[in-house]
Design an enzyme around this catalytic site. Structure first.
Site, PDB file in Angstrom:
ATOM      1  N   CYS A 183       4.495  -0.820 -12.083  1.00 63.14           N
ATOM      2  CA  CYS A 183       5.116   0.312 -12.804  1.00 63.14           C
ATOM      3  C   CYS A 183       6.173  -0.216 -13.766  1.00 63.14           C
ATOM      4  CB  CYS A 183       5.751   1.278 -11.815  1.00 63.14           C
ATOM      5  SG  CYS A 183       4.618   1.959 -10.613  1.00 63.14           S
ATOM      6  N   LYS A 188      -3.234   4.667  -3.677  1.00 65.75           N
ATOM      7  CA  LYS A 188      -4.381   3.806  -3.962  1.00 65.75           C
ATOM      8  C   LYS A 188      -5.211   3.581  -2.703  1.00 65.75           C
ATOM      9  CE  LYS A 188      -1.959   1.725  -7.839  1.00 65.75           C
ATOM     10  NZ  LYS A 188      -0.795   2.638  -7.699  1.00 65.75           N
ATOM     11  N   GLY A 221       0.484   5.285  -0.294  1.00 68.72           N
ATOM     12  CA  GLY A 221      -0.912   5.474   0.077  1.00 68.72           C
ATOM     13  C   GLY A 221      -1.814   6.058  -0.992  1.00 68.72           C
ATOM     14  N   ALA A 228       0.763  -1.241   0.000  1.00 68.66           N
ATOM     15  CA  ALA A 228       0.000   0.000   0.000  1.00 68.66           C
ATOM     16  C   ALA A 228       0.799   1.299   0.000  1.00 68.66           C
ATOM     17  CB  ALA A 228      -0.953   0.007   1.204  1.00 68.66           C
ATOM     18  N   ALA A 229       2.015   1.320   0.542  1.00 69.00           N
ATOM     19  CA  ALA A 229       2.748   2.592   0.659  1.00 69.00           C
ATOM     20  C   ALA A 229       3.096   3.150  -0.712  1.00 69.00           C
ATOM     21  CB  ALA A 229       4.009   2.398   1.499  1.00 69.00           C
ATOM     22  N   GLU A 266       1.747  -2.721   4.376  1.00 68.41           N
ATOM     23  CA  GLU A 266       3.061  -2.395   3.822  1.00 68.41           C
ATOM     24  C   GLU A 266       4.115  -3.159   4.621  1.00 68.41           C
ATOM     25  OE1 GLU A 266       6.249  -1.533   2.006  1.00 68.41           O
ATOM     26  OE2 GLU A 266       4.360  -0.797   1.164  1.00 68.41           O
TER      27      GLU A 266
END
Length: 240
Positions: free
Chosen positions: A237, A121, A119, A116-117, A139
């Protein structure tokens, strides 16, 4: 831009006639974006606030795939504005707004953001859920989990728990628990080449293979956490 030879060879083989257009994309500037936080202000209210302010300096253009997303010009710095500190919006890559739109989290659901980090999303999910239901933001790296917690607080999420666990630990405790899961998996970062030179410096074929193995493990654990009929949205990514 000095891109890795092995990366270029693979992309040429993959893209064929589109390869030259792909190379040309590295000569253009990247897109800047922000997402209005509807937990604190609606898109319409933010537009009025902009119109009433003499010093905002924002020139915004709607992002087609995200109702609360906007492009802004590269020379502007909305991250330095008090509205940013107040959590009225989150600075986010326009493409990074798409996964949560695809997941379509709803108020009252139980959602997991597994990687998650920092944050982006997580806060997008929380806004779509209107702080109703349960959002678990995980995270594995403790320093990044602290940054995640800061953004959760700044954006006003009250239905969110931040955890700092390996995916395998969550899979043990939350089998078949979540309606939806976002896996923004750690990757070789090829999509970050225009943004961060360090992404180019750290790229290698060995790192690509290592990331692929890590992602496979993360996805296997994510599946264990998902309810029957639930959805996982997988994002990276990278082009690998």
């Amino acid at each position: 831009m000095n891109l890795p030879d092995a990366f270029l060879t693979r992309m040429k083989e993959t893209l064929g006639p589109e390869y030259e257009v792909f190379l040309e994309s590295y000569e253009t500037g990247r897109y800047q974006g922000l997402r209005v936080n509807e937990l604190k202000i609606s898109r319409e209210e933010f537009g009025k606030l902009q119109g009433e302010s003499d010093d905002s300096g924002f020139h915004l253009e709607s992002i087609p795939w995200c109702p609360t997303g906007f492009y802004y010009p590269e020379e502007e710095r909305p991250g330095r504005h008090v509205w940013h500190e107040a959590g009225l919006y989150y600075i986010q890559e326009p493409s990074a707004m798409a996964p949560v739109v695809f997941l379509e989290p709803k108020p009252g659901e139980v959602i997991l953001d597994l990687c998650a980090a920092p944050g982006g999303k997580t806060t997008h999910i929380g806004a779509r859920m209107k702080n109703k239901g349960l959002l678990v933001a995980n995270e594995i790296i403790s320093k990044r989990a602290a940054i995640l917690s800061e953004n959760v607080e700044r954006m006003g999420l009250t239905n969110t728990i931040v955890t700092n666990e390996p995916p395998s630990h969550l899979a043990e405790k939350f089998q078949g628990f979540f309606d939806g899961i976002i896996v923004d998996a750690p990757c070789s970062g090829e999509g970050m080449f225009r943004k961060e030179d360090i992404a180019i410096d750290e790229w290698s074929e060995e790192n690509v293979k290592s990331c692929a193995e890590r992602q496979k493990e993360i996805l296997e654990n994510a599946v264990k956490c998902l309810k029957n009929g639930g959805y996982i949205v997988y994002a990276t990514c990278t082009f690998s």
